[in-house]
Design a protein around this motif. Sequence first.
Motif, mmCIF file in Angstrom:
data_model
loop_
_atom_site.group_PDB
_atom_site.id
_atom_site.type_symbol
_atom_site.label_atom_id
_atom_site.label_comp_id
_atom_site.label_asym_id
_atom_site.label_seq_id
_atom_site.Cartn_x
_atom_site.Cartn_y
_atom_site.Cartn_z
ATOM 1 N N ARG A 80 0.836 -1.211 0.000
ATOM 2 C CA ARG A 80 0.000 0.000 0.000
ATOM 3 C C ARG A 80 0.868 1.258 0.000
ATOM 4 O O ARG A 80 0.594 2.219 -0.723
ATOM 5 C CB ARG A 80 -0.938 0.009 1.210
ATOM 6 C CG ARG A 80 -2.129 -0.926 1.075
ATOM 7 C CD ARG A 80 -3.144 -0.716 2.194
ATOM 8 N NE ARG A 80 -2.630 -1.065 3.502
ATOM 9 C CZ ARG A 80 -2.669 -2.291 4.020
ATOM 10 N NH1 ARG A 80 -3.180 -3.297 3.340
ATOM 11 N NH2 ARG A 80 -2.189 -2.520 5.228
ATOM 12 N N GLU A 81 1.926 1.231 0.810
ATOM 13 C CA GLU A 81 2.825 2.385 0.874
ATOM 14 C C GLU A 81 3.545 2.602 -0.450
ATOM 15 O O GLU A 81 3.708 3.750 -0.886
ATOM 16 C CB GLU A 81 3.822 2.199 2.023
ATOM 17 C CG GLU A 81 3.181 2.292 3.387
ATOM 18 C CD GLU A 81 4.083 1.844 4.521
ATOM 19 O OE1 GLU A 81 5.207 1.342 4.253
ATOM 20 O OE2 GLU A 81 3.660 1.966 5.682
ATOM 21 N N LEU A 82 3.969 1.521 -1.095
ATOM 22 C CA LEU A 82 4.631 1.649 -2.394
ATOM 23 C C LEU A 82 3.677 2.189 -3.461
ATOM 24 O O LEU A 82 4.080 2.986 -4.312
ATOM 25 C CB LEU A 82 5.229 0.318 -2.831
ATOM 26 C CG LEU A 82 6.510 -0.079 -2.118
ATOM 27 C CD1 LEU A 82 6.920 -1.504 -2.499
ATOM 28 C CD2 LEU A 82 7.629 0.891 -2.443
ATOM 29 N N ARG A 83 2.412 1.758 -3.417
ATOM 30 C CA ARG A 83 1.425 2.309 -4.354
ATOM 31 C C ARG A 83 1.248 3.805 -4.139
ATOM 32 O O ARG A 83 1.194 4.583 -5.097
ATOM 33 C CB ARG A 83 0.084 1.594 -4.209
ATOM 34 C CG ARG A 83 -0.025 0.345 -5.045
ATOM 35 C CD ARG A 83 -1.458 -0.154 -5.157
ATOM 36 N NE ARG A 83 -2.025 -0.559 -3.892
ATOM 37 C CZ ARG A 83 -1.903 -1.761 -3.360
ATOM 38 N NH1 ARG A 83 -1.224 -2.700 -3.987
ATOM 39 N NH2 ARG A 83 -2.451 -2.044 -2.211
ATOM 40 N N GLN A 87 2.154 6.812 -6.763
ATOM 41 C CA GLN A 87 1.202 7.866 -7.149
ATOM 42 C C GLN A 87 1.798 9.254 -6.917
ATOM 43 O O GLN A 87 1.642 10.147 -7.757
ATOM 44 C CB GLN A 87 -0.104 7.725 -6.374
ATOM 45 C CG GLN A 87 -0.915 6.525 -6.804
ATOM 46 C CD GLN A 87 -2.137 6.309 -5.932
ATOM 47 O OE1 GLN A 87 -2.245 6.853 -4.829
ATOM 48 N NE2 GLN A 87 -3.064 5.504 -6.420
ATOM 49 N N ALA A 88 2.485 9.425 -5.791
ATOM 50 C CA ALA A 88 3.120 10.714 -5.512
ATOM 51 C C ALA A 88 4.201 11.015 -6.542
ATOM 52 O O ALA A 88 4.327 12.147 -7.015
ATOM 53 C CB ALA A 88 3.706 10.724 -4.101
ATOM 54 N N GLN A 92 4.637 14.120 -10.053
ATOM 55 C CA GLN A 92 5.745 15.067 -10.158
ATOM 56 C C GLN A 92 6.073 15.359 -11.627
ATOM 57 O O GLN A 92 5.794 14.546 -12.499
ATOM 58 C CB GLN A 92 6.976 14.519 -9.438
ATOM 59 C CG GLN A 92 6.774 14.241 -7.969
ATOM 60 C CD GLN A 92 6.262 15.439 -7.216
ATOM 61 O OE1 GLN A 92 6.832 16.522 -7.315
ATOM 62 N NE2 GLN A 92 5.173 15.257 -6.476
ATOM 63 N N PRO A 93 6.727 16.487 -11.875
ATOM 64 C CA PRO A 93 7.168 16.782 -13.243
ATOM 65 C C PRO A 93 8.176 15.729 -13.724
ATOM 66 O O PRO A 93 8.833 15.058 -12.924
ATOM 67 C CB PRO A 93 7.858 18.148 -13.109
ATOM 68 C CG PRO A 93 7.393 18.711 -11.810
ATOM 69 C CD PRO A 93 7.032 17.550 -10.938
ATOM 70 N N ASP A 94 8.295 15.614 -15.057
ATOM 71 C CA ASP A 94 9.171 14.599 -15.664
ATOM 72 C C ASP A 94 10.597 14.647 -15.141
ATOM 73 O O ASP A 94 11.198 13.603 -14.874
ATOM 74 C CB ASP A 94 9.193 14.742 -17.190
ATOM 75 C CG ASP A 94 7.927 14.202 -17.831
ATOM 76 O OD1 ASP A 94 7.217 13.423 -17.175
ATOM 77 O OD2 ASP A 94 7.664 14.564 -18.992
ATOM 78 N N ASP A 95 11.164 15.845 -15.013
ATOM 79 C CA ASP A 95 12.563 15.941 -14.588
ATOM 80 C C ASP A 95 12.750 15.416 -13.166
ATOM 81 O O ASP A 95 13.744 14.758 -12.866
ATOM 82 C CB ASP A 95 13.098 17.374 -14.733
ATOM 83 C CG ASP A 95 12.332 18.383 -13.906
ATOM 84 O OD1 ASP A 95 11.100 18.214 -13.706
ATOM 85 O OD2 ASP A 95 12.960 19.356 -13.449
ATOM 86 N N ILE A 96 11.796 15.663 -12.303
ATOM 87 C CA ILE A 96 11.861 15.156 -10.918
ATOM 88 C C ILE A 96 11.737 13.633 -10.931
ATOM 89 O O ILE A 96 12.502 12.928 -10.263
ATOM 90 C CB ILE A 96 10.757 15.778 -10.031
ATOM 91 C CG1 ILE A 96 10.883 17.295 -9.973
ATOM 92 C CG2 ILE A 96 10.753 15.142 -8.643
ATOM 93 C CD1 ILE A 96 12.141 17.790 -9.302
ATOM 94 N N ARG A 97 10.774 13.117 -11.695
ATOM 95 C CA ARG A 97 10.600 11.656 -11.770
ATOM 96 C C ARG A 97 11.866 10.989 -12.279
ATOM 97 O O ARG A 97 12.313 9.988 -11.711
ATOM 98 C CB ARG A 97 9.433 11.302 -12.699
ATOM 99 C CG ARG A 97 8.080 11.467 -12.059
ATOM 100 C CD ARG A 97 7.002 10.724 -12.823
ATOM 101 N NE ARG A 97 7.064 10.915 -14.251
ATOM 102 C CZ ARG A 97 6.240 11.688 -14.971
ATOM 103 N NH1 ARG A 97 5.275 12.345 -14.366
ATOM 104 N NH2 ARG A 97 6.367 11.783 -16.268
ATOM 105 N N GLN A 98 12.458 11.525 -13.315
ATOM 106 C CA GLN A 98 13.680 10.941 -13.880
ATOM 107 C C GLN A 98 14.818 10.983 -12.871
ATOM 108 O O GLN A 98 15.597 10.037 -12.757
ATOM 109 C CB GLN A 98 14.077 11.663 -15.173
ATOM 110 C CG GLN A 98 13.164 11.344 -16.336
ATOM 111 C CD GLN A 98 13.132 9.857 -16.649
ATOM 112 O OE1 GLN A 98 14.151 9.171 -16.605
ATOM 113 N NE2 GLN A 98 11.942 9.340 -16.947
#
Length: 120
Positions: A80-83, A87-88, A92-98
């Motif tokens: 559940r925590e990983l899901r 989601q969080a 986020q913007p693409d650069d943050i996710r990358q």
Amino acid sequence: MSIDEQTVVARVERVTTRELRLWVRQGWVRPAESASGPVFDELDIARVRLLCDLKKEMSLSTDTIPVVLTLIDRLHQTRRELRALTQALEAQPDDIRQSVVSAFVEIQGKDDKADGGQQP
């Protein structure tokens, strides 16, 4: 959906009313309470089926069951925590996710080297 004891026993043919009540007293199954007695839901029924498997199919001892249930509950909590974390991250913007993905891959590589490449 609210399910009473009799319906649980009818749906899970491997459990008796006596066993079900014992498992509730032991805290292995945690139904809601109503004026007419315990009320089970689909998750409770799944847990009763799991307990039947552990006790009757795998012949685990009564002392072992709480340990196994705790581990399974922790695994589900972690999922559940990983899901939620996923989601969080997706929000986020693409650069943050990358950046986060790159850091994760780097950390995983270090952990794999520290473990000697062994899987747990």
